[in-house]
Design an enzyme around this catalytic site. Structure first.
Site, PDB file in Angstrom:
ATOM      1  N   CYS A  64       0.820  -1.206   0.000  1.00 46.62           N
ATOM      2  CA  CYS A  64       0.000   0.000   0.000  1.00 46.62           C
ATOM      3  C   CYS A  64       0.856   1.260   0.000  1.00 46.62           C
ATOM      4  O   CYS A  64       1.907   1.311   0.649  1.00 46.62           O
ATOM      5  CB  CYS A  64      -0.869   0.055   1.259  1.00 46.62           C
ATOM      6  SG  CYS A  64      -1.866  -1.396   1.586  1.00 46.62           S
ATOM      7  N   CYS A  65       0.392   2.250  -0.711  1.00 49.12           N
ATOM      8  CA  CYS A  65       0.908   3.610  -0.608  1.00 49.12           C
ATOM      9  C   CYS A  65      -0.264   4.539  -0.916  1.00 49.12           C
ATOM     10  O   CYS A  65      -1.381   4.081  -1.158  1.00 49.12           O
ATOM     11  CB  CYS A  65       2.121   3.845  -1.511  1.00 49.12           C
ATOM     12  SG  CYS A  65       1.797   3.826  -3.281  1.00 49.12           S
ATOM     13  N   TRP A  66      -0.039   5.840  -0.926  1.00 52.81           N
ATOM     14  CA  TRP A  66      -1.142   6.786  -1.050  1.00 52.81           C
ATOM     15  C   TRP A  66      -2.008   6.504  -2.271  1.00 52.81           C
ATOM     16  O   TRP A  66      -3.214   6.397  -2.179  1.00 52.81           O
ATOM     17  CB  TRP A  66      -0.611   8.213  -1.070  1.00 52.81           C
ATOM     18  CG  TRP A  66      -1.690   9.237  -0.904  1.00 52.81           C
ATOM     19  CD1 TRP A  66      -2.032  10.210  -1.795  1.00 52.81           C
ATOM     20  CD2 TRP A  66      -2.578   9.390   0.218  1.00 52.81           C
ATOM     21  NE1 TRP A  66      -3.075  10.951  -1.307  1.00 52.81           N
ATOM     22  CE2 TRP A  66      -3.435  10.468  -0.063  1.00 52.81           C
ATOM     23  CE3 TRP A  66      -2.735   8.710   1.419  1.00 52.81           C
ATOM     24  CZ2 TRP A  66      -4.429  10.892   0.815  1.00 52.81           C
ATOM     25  CZ3 TRP A  66      -3.731   9.133   2.290  1.00 52.81           C
ATOM     26  CH2 TRP A  66      -4.553  10.212   1.972  1.00 52.81           C
ATOM     27  N   THR A  67      -1.397   6.316  -3.449  1.00 55.30           N
ATOM     28  CA  THR A  67      -2.173   6.009  -4.653  1.00 55.30           C
ATOM     29  C   THR A  67      -2.167   4.520  -4.979  1.00 55.30           C
ATOM     30  O   THR A  67      -2.993   4.053  -5.757  1.00 55.30           O
ATOM     31  CB  THR A  67      -1.633   6.750  -5.885  1.00 55.30           C
ATOM     32  OG1 THR A  67      -0.316   6.276  -6.169  1.00 55.30           O
ATOM     33  CG2 THR A  67      -1.636   8.255  -5.676  1.00 55.30           C
ATOM     34  N   LEU A 108      -4.131   3.855  -0.358  1.00 59.31           N
ATOM     35  CA  LEU A 108      -4.563   4.269   0.970  1.00 59.31           C
ATOM     36  C   LEU A 108      -5.590   5.395   0.874  1.00 59.31           C
ATOM     37  O   LEU A 108      -6.424   5.559   1.758  1.00 59.31           O
ATOM     38  CB  LEU A 108      -3.366   4.730   1.797  1.00 59.31           C
ATOM     39  CG  LEU A 108      -2.343   3.650   2.136  1.00 59.31           C
ATOM     40  CD1 LEU A 108      -1.093   4.278   2.755  1.00 59.31           C
ATOM     41  CD2 LEU A 108      -2.940   2.591   3.045  1.00 59.31           C
TER      42      LEU A 108
END
Length: 151
Positions: A64-67, A108
């Protein structure tokens, strides 16, 4: 099932992901912001979780990461990994069936609690399909990996 999980940020959806996986009976190997003191850069923690799958120490991974984009890019640099960025259950099902994806990448920012449950339902219910063309495409990707790691 043993699932490696990474996140570059300690966000509510990342914590919910770990809880949801454990609630479904999976063992979780946390990386990045989910493991106190670990390197939380998206490229580093995604690669570490993906490597667990590639080297056979984990059955699946969720990065997972922001986008979700950076996490999927980093995971896909690990030979043997087929990471899929999934924003819905239909994509997760197709990634497992058509692409034999072994790493799920999530945003996320965009993944809500109900959507997370739907994506995980589809991901874990699915598996590689038997269609010859799909299997041929996966074999082609595996050849690309071997070419990348050849001396």
């Amino acid at each position: 099932m043993l699932v490696a999980v990474s996140s570059d940020m300690d966000e509510p959806v990342a914590r919910l992901l770990v809880e949801e996986l454990r609630g479904r009976g999976h063992e979780v190997l946390p990386y990045g912001a989910l493991s106190p003191g670990a390197d939380a850069r998206w490229a580093v923690c995604s690669e570490r979780a993906a490597r667990e799958v590639a080297e056979g120490r984990a059955d699946q991974a969720v990065v997972c990461c922001w986008t979700g984009t950076g996490a999927s890019i980093a995971a896909n640099k690990v030979p043997g990994v087929r990471a899929a960025l999934c924003a819905d259950a239909y994509t997760a099902d197709g990634a497992r069936r058509w692409n034999d994806a072994n790493v799920l990448a999530l945003s996320l920012r965009l993944t809500s609690a109900p959507l997370l449950g739907e994506i995980l339902d589809a991901w874990f219910a699915g598996g590689p399909g038997e269609d010859a063309e799909d299997r041929d495409n996966v074999a082609c990707v595996e050849r690309l990996d071997r070419g990348r790691t050849a001396p």
